[in-house]
Design an enzyme around this catalytic site. Structure first.
Site, mmCIF file in Angstrom:
data_model
loop_
_atom_site.group_PDB
_atom_site.id
_atom_site.type_symbol
_atom_site.label_atom_id
_atom_site.label_comp_id
_atom_site.label_asym_id
_atom_site.label_seq_id
_atom_site.Cartn_x
_atom_site.Cartn_y
_atom_site.Cartn_z
ATOM 1 N N LYS A 22 -16.940 8.389 73.322
ATOM 2 C CA LYS A 22 -16.848 9.433 72.278
ATOM 3 C C LYS A 22 -16.962 8.810 70.898
ATOM 4 O O LYS A 22 -17.710 9.294 70.044
ATOM 5 C CB LYS A 22 -15.509 10.173 72.403
ATOM 6 N N CYS A 126 -3.541 14.715 59.993
ATOM 7 C CA CYS A 126 -3.638 15.186 61.373
ATOM 8 C C CYS A 126 -2.375 14.746 62.080
ATOM 9 O O CYS A 126 -1.537 14.068 61.494
ATOM 10 C CB CYS A 126 -4.881 14.647 62.061
ATOM 11 N N ARG A 131 -3.728 9.788 57.246
ATOM 12 C CA ARG A 131 -5.151 9.432 57.291
ATOM 13 C C ARG A 131 -5.911 9.768 56.007
ATOM 14 O O ARG A 131 -6.744 10.682 55.968
ATOM 15 C CB ARG A 131 -5.809 10.076 58.517
ATOM 16 N N ASP A 317 -5.669 3.393 70.469
ATOM 17 C CA ASP A 317 -6.051 4.501 71.350
ATOM 18 C C ASP A 317 -5.625 4.281 72.809
ATOM 19 O O ASP A 317 -5.834 5.162 73.646
ATOM 20 C CB ASP A 317 -7.568 4.735 71.283
ATOM 21 N N ARG A 409 -11.028 17.003 74.355
ATOM 22 C CA ARG A 409 -11.709 16.390 73.212
ATOM 23 C C ARG A 409 -12.281 15.024 73.583
ATOM 24 O O ARG A 409 -13.250 14.580 72.965
ATOM 25 C CB ARG A 409 -10.736 16.211 72.029
HETATM 26 C C1 EPZ Z 1 -11.195 5.733 64.481
HETATM 27 O O1 EPZ Z 1 -10.572 6.610 63.560
HETATM 28 C C2 EPZ Z 1 -11.147 6.449 65.806
HETATM 29 N N1 EPZ Z 1 -11.842 7.717 65.707
HETATM 30 C C3 EPZ Z 1 -9.700 6.676 66.218
HETATM 31 O O2 EPZ Z 1 -9.690 7.266 67.505
HETATM 32 C C4 EPZ Z 1 -8.994 5.326 66.294
HETATM 33 O O3 EPZ Z 1 -7.636 5.530 66.622
HETATM 34 C C5 EPZ Z 1 -9.110 4.603 64.951
HETATM 35 O O4 EPZ Z 1 -10.514 4.491 64.574
HETATM 36 C C6 EPZ Z 1 -8.516 3.209 64.952
HETATM 37 O O5 EPZ Z 1 -9.122 2.432 65.938
HETATM 38 C C7 EPZ Z 1 -13.156 7.776 65.867
HETATM 39 O O6 EPZ Z 1 -13.841 6.773 66.021
HETATM 40 C C8 EPZ Z 1 -13.778 9.125 65.845
HETATM 41 P P1 EPZ Z 1 -9.496 4.125 60.688
HETATM 42 P P2 EPZ Z 1 -10.686 6.351 61.980
HETATM 43 O O7 EPZ Z 1 -10.202 4.583 59.466
HETATM 44 O O8 EPZ Z 1 -12.008 5.740 61.710
HETATM 45 C C9 EPZ Z 1 -6.152 4.101 57.310
HETATM 46 C C10 EPZ Z 1 -9.144 8.896 69.103
HETATM 47 O O9 EPZ Z 1 -8.076 9.211 69.710
HETATM 48 N N2 EPZ Z 1 -7.161 4.552 56.342
HETATM 49 O O10 EPZ Z 1 -9.901 2.838 61.314
HETATM 50 O O11 EPZ Z 1 -10.330 7.621 61.328
HETATM 51 C C11 EPZ Z 1 -5.826 5.151 58.365
HETATM 52 O O12 EPZ Z 1 -4.940 6.116 57.890
HETATM 53 C C12 EPZ Z 1 -9.137 8.610 67.633
HETATM 54 O O13 EPZ Z 1 -10.242 8.842 69.656
HETATM 55 C C13 EPZ Z 1 -6.818 4.566 54.994
HETATM 56 O O14 EPZ Z 1 -5.706 4.211 54.616
HETATM 57 O O15 EPZ Z 1 -9.531 5.288 61.794
HETATM 58 C C14 EPZ Z 1 -5.256 4.280 59.466
HETATM 59 O O16 EPZ Z 1 -3.925 3.972 59.190
HETATM 60 C C15 EPZ Z 1 -7.812 8.844 66.994
HETATM 61 N N3 EPZ Z 1 -7.754 5.000 54.100
HETATM 62 C C16 EPZ Z 1 -6.094 2.992 59.362
HETATM 63 O O17 EPZ Z 1 -6.672 3.015 58.041
HETATM 64 C C17 EPZ Z 1 -9.004 5.394 54.478
HETATM 65 O O18 EPZ Z 1 -9.802 5.768 53.609
HETATM 66 C C18 EPZ Z 1 -7.217 2.870 60.365
HETATM 67 O O19 EPZ Z 1 -7.946 4.083 60.397
HETATM 68 C C19 EPZ Z 1 -9.349 5.346 55.848
HETATM 69 C C20 EPZ Z 1 -8.406 4.914 56.770
#
Ligand code: EPZ
Length: 430
Positions: A22, A126, A131, A317, A409
């Protein structure tokens, strides 16, 4: 609303085909906005998030055609989707769509790179955490974009002549922001160097697809990625990589119920850290031709401490599923979540099955119990809900999981895959 009924106690034996990832499919689909030619993706999973994104891309002007067919005797299913975006019909991604799925925010990268402007709703928080999107804003600003927040939307505008390559180092690792920078920088003028980039296999998959489309990218999979901008990208054909989270989930299920299962169509090297933890917990995991074989011993689970980290660390995850496994370990284990601040919603639900878990900040202490007993439980987010399914498979009696739409999902044909291996799992549609 659908529910899933599980009668626990059966070992799992057989073959589970692993679907396309996904979290690779979503950014790959979004990359179709970067070209007026056809991007063909193979191995696209049939999931609620994917269907949602198909609708969103349709809104931006992408023409979509889908071919799906059952492939092999192991029950695997193959879906090839063709995406053609001759012209971008709309550079606005509205709140009603973006709020349903956070990843749809990522359209900001290609829209800005191809059209010079985008108006994209802020995704909001969420269930698993706040996030924010600060890293996307800073990264795109580094490429010369003007980014302004107005009434819940980000208005992004590229400089005259398009985005400009730059050096930018993320203060924190973000998968989504790395995807967006890769897509945006591919069509920028000049060279971009991204520091502290996410190293997840899904980032590498996106980079490989962009390279097939004509992008000039090196270093994907390391923390420094270099992109030399090109003036246009062409179509390509690309196969979505296997889902490492689905792979790890079923491996943990077998470790917990006992049995002997081959996970086909996947690759052990995608999840070294998780496999190591599953082995330390007592299951035998080996690479076999075309997949992974897992032999679980059910009753003899050893306690293992894990800490979630960006790749190649233990994936957030898989945290809930591993905690599910640890509820039946012979001793005390600790699970520490460092990526999302509210990713322990499964704790209360696992407790309903008899698990003994105490929370202290971002660390859960799990005291293994000799048996779990089935109970009604509620799914709260995607990965949390599948941890309840795993625990239900190992529990005595009946577990009823409600709010199954969370599972839909991200887990393709879950009941079918488990049932084929001897589990008693059925979907009840009310
Ligand atoms: C991706 O989300 C995945 N989603 C998530 O999977 C996964 O848990 C996550 O990466 C971490 O591996 C998809 O690929 C669709 P991040 P993403 O930006 O990209 C912070 C699932 O269950 N952050 O790497 O949204 C954020 O809050 C989902 O399939 C900021 O602070 O995650 C988090 O603490 C859930 N500012 C950390 O970084 C920003 O601008 C990592 O988030 C962006 C992120």
């Amino acid at each position: 609303m659908d529910r899933i009924r599980i009668v626990g106690g059966n070992a799992l034996n057989g073959i589970i085909p692993i679907s396309g990832a996904k979290n690779a499919a979503l950014p790959l689909m979004i990359a179709s906005l970067l070209t007026s030619d056809t991007l063909t993706l193979e191995n696209v999973p049939h999931l609620a998030d994917v269907e949602n994104l198909l609708r969103i891309l349709g809104n931006h002007g992408v023409d979509i055609s889908v071919n799906g067919r059952r492939e092999h005797q192991d029950g695997s299913y193959s879906r090839t989707v063709h995406f053609t975006c001759r012209t971008i019909a709309d550079t606005t991604a509205p709140y009603e769509l973006v709020s349903k799925m956070r990843a749809s925010f990522w359209v900001i990268g290609p829209l800005l790179a191809r059209c010079g402007q985008a108006r994209v709703s802020l995704p909001g928080g969420c269930a698993i955490g706040t996030r924010p999107v600060d890293l996307f804003i800073e990264g795109l600003q580094a490429l010369g974009a003007e980014m302004e927040i107005d009434s819940g939307y980000i208005n992004a505008k590229a400089p005259e002549g398009g985005l400009i390559g730059a050096r930018y180092t993320f203060p924190k690792v973000s998968v989504g922001a790395t995807h967006v920078m890769l897509m945006a920088a591919s069509l920028a003028r000049g060279t971009t160097v991204i520091g502290n980039a996410a190293r997840e296999p899904e980032v590498v998959d996106l980079a490989n697809c962009l390279i097939a489309m004509g992008a000039k990218i090196s270093g994907a999979g390391t923390s420094t990625i270099t992109i030399e901008g090109v003036t246009s990208l062409s179509g390509a054909r690309h196969r979505v990589l296997p889902d490492r989270i689905e792979t790890g989930t079923y491996a943990m299920a077998v470790a917990m119920t006992g049995g002997d299962v081959t996970l086909s169509g996947t690759d052990i090297s995608l999840l070294d850290t998780a496999i190591e933890a599953i082995r330390r917990a007592g299951a035998e995991v080996s690479a076999v031709e075309g997949g992974i074989r897992v032999i679980g011993h059910g009753d003899q689970i050893r306690p293992v401490d894990i800490v979630t980290e960006p790749y190649p660390g233990f994936p957030t995850d898989l945290q809930a599923q591993f905690m599910g496994l640890m509820t039946r370990a012979q001793g005390v284990s600790h699970v520490t979540e460092t990526i999302f601040e509210n990713r322990f919603m499964h704790v209360q639900e696992l407790a309903r099955l008899g698990a003994k878990i105490t929370l202290n900040g971002q660390t859960a202490r799990i005291e293994g119990v000799s048996r779990l007993r089935g109970a009604p439980v509620m799914a709260t987010d995607l990965r949390a809900s599948v941890s309840l399914v795993i625990a239900g498979l190992a529990a005595e009696g009946e577990t009823m999981v409600s709010r199954v739409y969370h599972l839909d999902r991200g887990f393709e044909r879950l009941e079918e895959k488990l049932t084929r291996c001897g589990a008693i799992v059925e979907r009840i549609s009310d």
